[in-house]
Design a protein around this motif. Structure first.
Motif, PDB file in Angstrom:
ATOM      1  N   LYS A  33     -19.574  44.421  50.149  1.00 49.15           N
ATOM      2  CA  LYS A  33     -19.947  45.761  49.714  1.00 49.15           C
ATOM      3  C   LYS A  33     -20.738  46.516  50.793  1.00 49.15           C
ATOM      4  N   HIS A  72     -13.483  51.117  46.287  1.00 46.22           N
ATOM      5  CA  HIS A  72     -13.684  49.950  45.418  1.00 46.22           C
ATOM      6  C   HIS A  72     -12.438  49.803  44.545  1.00 46.22           C
ATOM      7  N   SER A 129     -17.472  47.625  38.657  1.00 47.04           N
ATOM      8  CA  SER A 129     -17.684  46.181  38.709  1.00 47.04           C
ATOM      9  C   SER A 129     -17.480  45.555  37.326  1.00 47.04           C
ATOM     10  N   LYS A 187     -10.503  44.774  37.779  1.00 44.02           N
ATOM     11  CA  LYS A 187      -9.688  44.855  39.001  1.00 44.02           C
ATOM     12  C   LYS A 187      -8.982  43.531  39.297  1.00 44.02           C
ATOM     13  N   ASP A 202     -10.485  43.912  45.144  1.00 44.00           N
ATOM     14  CA  ASP A 202     -11.811  44.550  45.070  1.00 44.00           C
ATOM     15  C   ASP A 202     -11.995  45.739  46.012  1.00 44.00           C
TER      16      ASP A 202
HETATM   17 MN    MN Z   1     -16.445  44.808  43.049  1.00 47.21          MN
END
Ligand code: MN
Ligand code: GTP
Ligand code: SPV
Length: 587
Positions: A207, A227, A249, A253, A278
Motif C-alpha cells: 500500500k 486499489h 478493504s 476483491k 488488490d
Molecule cells: Mn487491499
C-alpha cells in the motif's frame, strides 16, 4: 554484499549509521535464503510450524494483539504543503516528520540484522513496473516481501540500471501503538514506517509504495495506481474481457478475482482468469485503451470467510507454501478460521479457544501466498504490456439503497460514481467496524495526494482517441430486513459480470434510469437462483426518494474538498440530481 549504485549504497550506509544494526543482509530472493529465514523464525517463535502433512511449507505467525491491521490515524502523507495532501490524508510537515521518525529509528536495530530488500512492483521486464528498496529489521517482512513482490537480485539489477528507486525504511520497533507511524514523502519517493509488523504498515511495496507513492507519481506521469483487482472473463467463444474492480478493504476483491463460475456457466465454457487481487496500475496504450498490470506477485488475502463454498480457488492456492497470520489452529495443527469446517482448539492469540473471547481467528487474519499457486492464475498475468481493460467496476458494502448493478452514462458520470462510493468499514483497519463512510474509488486510505486533484486526474483520461472502459457500480452486500444478504454473491457474481460484457459488446439494451443503466428483466440470468420476487425487485429497484437524499449527501461530500474539486463533478452531481427530480415529477 553492496550496490554499485552510489545512491543506493549511500542510503544503506546512512540508515545503518542511524539504526546501528549488528549485521546487514542484502536479500537475493533465493529459495535457500527463504528457507534459512524460515528456520531462524521457527527458532525465535516468529513462525510456528503447521501440519506439514496437510499443509506442506505452511507456517503460522502470531502478531502482537495490538498490531493486527492498518492504522489510518497513524498514517501520514508529508507533502511540502498541507493542501497537496488534501483533507483525505493526515499531514505532517516533512522536516517534522523526518525528525520524529529519525528519533524513533535512532539505534533501533542494535543487536539485530538489517535486511536490504530490492524489489520490483510488476513483471521485472515491464515498462509499467517500478522498483523500490525496503530496509527492515523484520525477517517476517522479508519472507512476506519475497512472496508479494519480485524481490532480490533481478530487482537490484534493474534498480542499478535505472538509477531510481523508492526508499522504504521500516522497523518493528517496540510495537507500541503510541510509537507507531507510517509516513510517506511522495516528493522524495520515501517511506518511513515504525512500530508495526502488520502487512499494510510494514510490507512497504504494497500500500505504501504501490498505492500512496505510485498514485502521486501516476498523476504527473499520466497513469493510474488503483486499489483494484484485475480479472479476465473468457466466454464460450474463447474471447476474454479484462475487468478491473475497486472495492474497499475486505469487500470482495480477492473473491471476485478468483471467482468460479456457477455450474451451468462452467458447462457452457465460461472461464475466469486471475491477474491481480488488490492493486492495479494502468495506462493508456497506443490504441487508446487502458492497459493494466498487477504490480504484486502474491496475495495477502483475508482468511475468514474463505471456504469451499465461497472461494475454492483460494483454498487450493493456500494448501501449501503459505504464511498464515493470526489464524486459529485445530487439534491436528491445521490452520482454521470462521467459515471452515472443523473445530478450532487454539485461537489467534495462542490461547485455548473460548467463544467468550470472540472469534477464533482474528477477523483480519490473512494468508500470504505466491500468485502462481492460484489454479486460475492468468497466462497473461506476467504480460509486460499489461492486459486491456474493458470495464471498471466500483462497489462497496451498502446494506440498503444501492442496487445490485448499474452502469454509468459515460466516463465523467463514472468518475462521479467512483467518487461517491460508500462502504461499511471492516476489520482491515483498526477502529469501528460496520460504519458507513465515503471511500472514493476504494482509495480513501491510499490516495497519496488531494482527492480533488485525484478526481481531476481521473477526468483527464477522457480525451479524443481514448477508448475508455465502461464504468459500473455493484453492491453484493444488500441486506434484507432480517439482516441477511439478499444476493448469493461469490461465483454468482459472474452473472453480473456477464451483463457488463454484454453491455460492452452492445448485446444488452439495459434500462435507462436517472442514476444510470440497470439490467432489463431477463438480461441477467436469475431463474436457477431461487430468489423470490420481492428480493429481485429490491436488488434492481431505484428508490427515487432515497437516491435524492443520497445525491444531496454526495454533493456535500464533494463540497468538503473545496476549490480543488473539479467543477465537472459538481455539474455531474447536479445533472443526476436533476434527472431524479424530473423523473419524480413526470407521471
Ligand atoms: Mn487491499
Ligand atoms: P483486502 O485484501 O482487504 O483489500 O480485501 P478484498 O477486497 O480482497 O476482500 P476479500 O475478497 O478478501 O473479501 C473480504 C470478505 O468479504 C471475506 O470474508 C469474503 O468472504 C467476503 N465476501 C467476498 N465476496 C463476497 C460476496 O460476493 N458476497 C458476500 N456476502 N461476501 C463476500
Ligand atoms: C487492505 O487493507 O486493503 C489490504 C491488506 O489489502 S493490507 O496490505 O494490510 O493493506
Amino acid at each position: 554484499m553492496s550496490s554499485k549504485l552510489a545512491a543506493l549504497q549511500r542510503w544503506v550506509d546512512e540508515v545503518a549509521a542511524l539504526t546501528r544494526p549488528a549485521k546487514i543482509h542484502w536479500c537475493d530472493g533465493s529459495e535457500s535464503e527463504y528457507q534459512q529465514l524460515v528456520q531462524q523464525m521457527l527458532q525465535t517463535g516468529d513462525l510456528i510450524e503447521l501440519n506439514q502433512q496437510t499443509h506442506p511449507g505452511c507456517y503460522l505467525h502470531r502478531s502482537s494483539p495490538s498490531d493486527v491491521a492498518r492504522v489510518e490515524h497513524l498514517t501520514f502523507v508529508c507533502t511540502k504543503t498541507e493542501e497537496d495532501a488534501g483533507p483525505n490524508n493526515h499531514w505532517m510537515a516533512p522536516a517534522d516528520a523526518h525528525a520524529k521518525m529519525d528519533a524513533l529509528f535512532d539505534g533501533c536495530m542494535e543487536g539485530r540484522t538489517m535486511y536490504v530488500i530490492p524489489y520490483c512492483m510488476g513483471p521485472i521486464d515491464s515498462p509499467l513496473a517500478r522498483c523500490g528498496v525496503e530496509i527492515t529489521d523484520s525477517p517476517y517482512v522479508v519472507a512476506n516481501m519475497r512472496t508479494m513482490t519480485r524481490m532480490g537480485a533481478a530487482a537490484q539489477a534493474r534498480i542499478e540500471r535505472e538509477g531510481t528507486f523508492v526508499k522504504g525504511l521500516h522497523s518493528t520497533g517496540e510495537l507500541d501503538p503510541e510509537r507507531r507511524f507510517i509516513m510517506h514523502f511522495p516528493e522524495e519517493l520515501t517511506i518511513k514506517s515504525y512500530g508495526s509488523g502488520y502487512g499494510g504498515n510494514a510490507l512497504l511495496g504494497k500500500k505504501c509504495h504501490a498505492l500512496r507513492i505510485a498514485s502521486y507519481q501516476a498523476k504527473s506521469e499520466g497513469w493510474l495506481a488503483e486499489h483494484m483487482l484485475i480479472v479476465g472473463i473468457e466466454n464460450p467463444q474463447g474471447e476474454t474481457h479484462y475487468i478491473a474492480a475497486a472495492f474497499p478493504s475486505a469487500c470482495g476483491k480477492t473473491n471476485l478475482a478468483m471467482l468460479i463460475p456457477p455450474e451451468a456457466y462452467r458447462q457452457d465454457g465460461w472461464k475466469v482468469w486471475t491477474v491481480g487481487d488488490d492493486i492495479c496500475w494502468m495506462r493508456p496504450g497506443a490504441d487508446g485503451r487502458l492497459y493494466a498490470i498487477n504490480p504484486e506477485a502474491g496475495y495477502f488475502g483475508v482468511a475468514p470467510g474463505t471456504s469451499d463454498a465461497t472461494n475454492p480457488n483460494a483454498l487450493s492456492t493456500i494448501a501449501r507454501d503459505t504464511i498464515f497470520t493470526n489464524v486459529a489452529v485445530t487439534a491436528d495443527n491445521q490452520p482454521w478460521w470462521e467459515g471452515l469446517p472443523g473445530t478450532p482448539v487454539t485461537d489467534w492469540q495462542g490461547r485455548p479457544y473460548d467463544p467468550a473471547n470472540g472469534p477464533a481467528a482474528h477477523p483480519n487474519s490473512r494468508f500470504t501466498v505466491s500468485a502462481k499457486q492460484c489454479p486460475t492464475w492468468s497466462p497473461r498475468a506476467e504480460d509486460a504490456q499489461g492486459v486491456p481493460i474493458s470495464a471498471i467496476v466500483f462497489g462497496g458494502r451498502r446494506p440498503s439503497l444501492i442496487p445490485l448493478v448499474f452502469e454509468a452514462k459515460d466516463w465523467k458520470h463514472g468518475v462521479l460514481v467512483g467518487a461517491a462510493m460508500g462502504s461499511e468499514t471492516t476489520a482491515a483497519a483498526t477502529g469501528a467496524v460496520g460504519v458507513l463512510r465515503r471511500d472514493s474509488m476504494a482509495m480513501k486510505p491510499f490516495a497519496g495526494y488531494h482527492y480533488g486533484d485525484y478526481f481531476r486526474h481521473w477526468l483527464s483520461f477522457d480525451q479524443p482517441g481514448a477508448k475508455l472502459p465502461k464504468i459500473f457500480h455493484v453492491n453484493w452486500f444488500r441486506k434484507g430486513e432480517d439482516g441477511r444478504f439478499l444476493w448469493p454473491g461469490f461465483g454468482d457474481n459472474l452473472r453480473v459480470l456477464q451483463w457488463m460484457i454484454d453491455r460492452v459488446e452492445g448485446r444488452a439494451a439495459g434500462n435507462h434510469t436517472p442514476i444510470g443503466t440497470l439490467p432489463k428483466a431477463g438480461e441477467i440470468e436469475l431463474d436457477d437462483l431461487q430468489l423470490d420476487r420481492a428480493t429481485i425487485d429490491t436488488l434492481f429497484h431505484v428508490d427515487h426518494a432515497g437516491w435524492t437524499a443520497e445525491l444531496a449527501a454526495i454533493g456535500e461530500y464533494l463540497d468538503s474538498f473545496g476549490e480543488r474539486m473539479p467543477t465537472e463533478l459538481h455539474d455531474e452531481q447536479q445533472r443526476v440530481a436533476k434527472a431524479l427530480h424530473d423523473a419524480a415529477v413526470t407521471p
